[in-house]
Design a protein around this motif. Structure first.
Motif, PDB file in Angstrom:
ATOM      1  N   ILE A 187      36.516  46.942  32.173  1.00 33.14           N
ATOM      2  CA  ILE A 187      37.634  47.662  32.805  1.00 33.14           C
ATOM      3  C   ILE A 187      37.161  48.805  33.702  1.00 33.14           C
ATOM      4  O   ILE A 187      37.974  49.607  34.167  1.00 33.14           O
ATOM      5  N   ALA A 188      35.860  48.867  33.961  1.00 33.41           N
ATOM      6  CA  ALA A 188      35.328  49.983  34.737  1.00 33.41           C
ATOM      7  C   ALA A 188      35.986  50.099  36.110  1.00 33.41           C
ATOM      8  O   ALA A 188      36.330  51.205  36.559  1.00 33.41           O
ATOM      9  N   SER A 189      36.176  48.978  36.767  1.00 34.16           N
ATOM     10  CA  SER A 189      36.694  49.019  38.141  1.00 34.16           C
ATOM     11  C   SER A 189      38.157  49.438  38.215  1.00 34.16           C
ATOM     12  O   SER A 189      38.653  49.783  39.292  1.00 34.16           O
TER      13      SER A 189
ATOM     14  N   ASP B 136      47.849  46.017  43.725  1.00 36.42           N
ATOM     15  CA  ASP B 136      47.824  44.851  44.617  1.00 36.42           C
ATOM     16  C   ASP B 136      46.941  43.735  44.089  1.00 36.42           C
ATOM     17  O   ASP B 136      47.281  42.558  44.182  1.00 36.42           O
ATOM     18  N   ASP B 137      45.779  44.094  43.529  1.00 34.38           N
ATOM     19  CA  ASP B 137      44.832  43.060  43.105  1.00 34.38           C
ATOM     20  C   ASP B 137      44.502  43.133  41.622  1.00 34.38           C
ATOM     21  O   ASP B 137      43.554  42.499  41.153  1.00 34.38           O
ATOM     22  N   ASN B 138      45.270  43.919  40.855  1.00 33.07           N
ATOM     23  CA  ASN B 138      45.025  44.029  39.425  1.00 33.07           C
ATOM     24  C   ASN B 138      46.334  44.207  38.667  1.00 33.07           C
ATOM     25  O   ASN B 138      47.216  44.967  39.099  1.00 33.07           O
ATOM     26  N   VAL B 139      46.457  43.514  37.550  1.00 33.65           N
ATOM     27  CA  VAL B 139      47.572  43.688  36.619  1.00 33.65           C
ATOM     28  C   VAL B 139      46.966  43.767  35.224  1.00 33.65           C
ATOM     29  O   VAL B 139      46.068  42.985  34.889  1.00 33.65           O
ATOM     30  N   TRP B 140      47.412  44.735  34.421  1.00 34.42           N
ATOM     31  CA  TRP B 140      46.870  44.841  33.075  1.00 34.42           C
ATOM     32  C   TRP B 140      47.949  45.257  32.088  1.00 34.42           C
ATOM     33  O   TRP B 140      48.939  45.890  32.440  1.00 34.42           O
ATOM     34  N   VAL B 141      47.732  44.841  30.840  1.00 32.56           N
ATOM     35  CA  VAL B 141      48.636  45.180  29.745  1.00 32.56           C
ATOM     36  C   VAL B 141      47.795  45.643  28.568  1.00 32.56           C
ATOM     37  O   VAL B 141      46.783  45.004  28.229  1.00 32.56           O
ATOM     38  N   ASP B 142      48.189  46.760  27.948  1.00 30.20           N
ATOM     39  CA  ASP B 142      47.543  47.269  26.744  1.00 30.20           C
ATOM     40  C   ASP B 142      48.522  47.186  25.584  1.00 30.20           C
ATOM     41  O   ASP B 142      49.652  47.673  25.688  1.00 30.20           O
TER      42      ASP B 142
ATOM     43  N   THR C  32      44.641  42.985  28.274  1.00 32.18           N
ATOM     44  CA  THR C  32      44.564  41.776  29.093  1.00 32.18           C
ATOM     45  C   THR C  32      44.638  42.194  30.557  1.00 32.18           C
ATOM     46  O   THR C  32      45.559  42.915  30.954  1.00 32.18           O
ATOM     47  N   ARG C  33      43.685  41.737  31.330  1.00 39.87           N
ATOM     48  CA  ARG C  33      43.599  42.100  32.747  1.00 39.87           C
ATOM     49  C   ARG C  33      43.595  40.844  33.596  1.00 39.87           C
ATOM     50  O   ARG C  33      42.888  39.881  33.300  1.00 39.87           O
TER      51      ARG C  33
END
Length: 253
Positions: free
Chosen positions: A14-16, A166-172, A188-189
């Protein structure tokens, strides 16, 4: 340097997006706490060690204040970004549980609850010993931590979160095992790469320590003048999370 199989490398994944997930103003809040509790008590241009430095946001803010900064993190991907964010800092790839440095630093800081990712009191004590050894006499150690007394009610709520770019979706998704006092964050990314969405899943585990456990571990390695502050109530920091700031000293021998 510790081999990757012995370092906690989960944050490479998840660094980026780490700076997207954590609003940049949070680092200004952290610096506000550091300013109140540490910076007034160390020399100008002091050497500060940032344990679990992440993407170097706090390191860069300290450099702008005129301090020397060395950062350490177990994630090589995080450090690659840190070197861009704070090019005048020195960075070390290693693990809080294992690193060994000579007494060099006027202060050691650890922010963003890095030490909660250490899951046993024995390994937490090892990290404290490593910090103690790296400090000069009269050096200050300050770290942010989720304490059981402050955070447990929130962890039990199993709160979730996420974000969309725009180029990333994530759920915690959070869960908490009260019996072993371990919180779990399942991330989940989805990342858009060359026109295709790619999925990545990681789980992160955090230990909720009690104030007594932390104080005993600090005292065992020799720290004195241990003070624990509720960041919201005692330090009156706005928009802070339910964490504590623990301050202690390496005495002069």
């Amino acid at each position: 340097m510790i081999p990757s199989q012995e370092r906690n490398t989960n944050h490479d994944a998840i660094a980026s997006i780490y700076d997207l997930k954590s609003p940049l103003e949070r680092h200004d809040i952290v610096l506000e706490c550091i300013d109140k509790l540490i910076l007034k008590n160390i020399p100008e241009e002091a050497h500060i060690f940032d344990l679990g430095c992440g993407t170097g946001q706090v390191a860069q803010r300290l450099i702008k204040r005129g301090y020397q900064v060395t950062g350490l993190d177990s994630s090589e991907a995080m450090l690659n970004i840190a070197r861009e964010n704070a090019p005048n800092a020195e960075f070390i790839l290693d693990d809080a549980r294992y690193f060994k440095l000579p007494p060099t630093f006027h202060a050691v800081i650890s922010t963003d609850v890095v030490l909660n990712y250490i899951l046993s009191t024995e390994e937490l004590e090892n990290a404290f010993q490593n910090v103690y050894d790296a400090l000069l006499e009269n050096g200050i150690f300050a770290f942010e931590l989720y304490l059981e007394e402050l955070c447990e009610s929130n962890w039990k709520n199993n709160e979730s979160g996420g974000g969309v770019k725009d180029d990333n979706v994530w759920v915690d998704i959070w869960s908490y095992d009260q019996n072993i006092k371990i919180g779990r964050k399942d991330t989940t990314r989805f990342e858009l790469i060359n026109g295709n969405w790619q999925r990545l899943d990681r789980s992160f585990f955090l230990k909720a320590y009690s104030a007594a456990e932390v104080k005993i571990a600090l005292e065992k390695v020799g720290f004195t003048e241990i003070n624990i502050y509720d960041i919201n109530r005692d330090l009156e920091v706005k928009k802070a999370s339910e964490t504590a700031c623990i301050i202690c000293h390496k005495p002069q021998i």
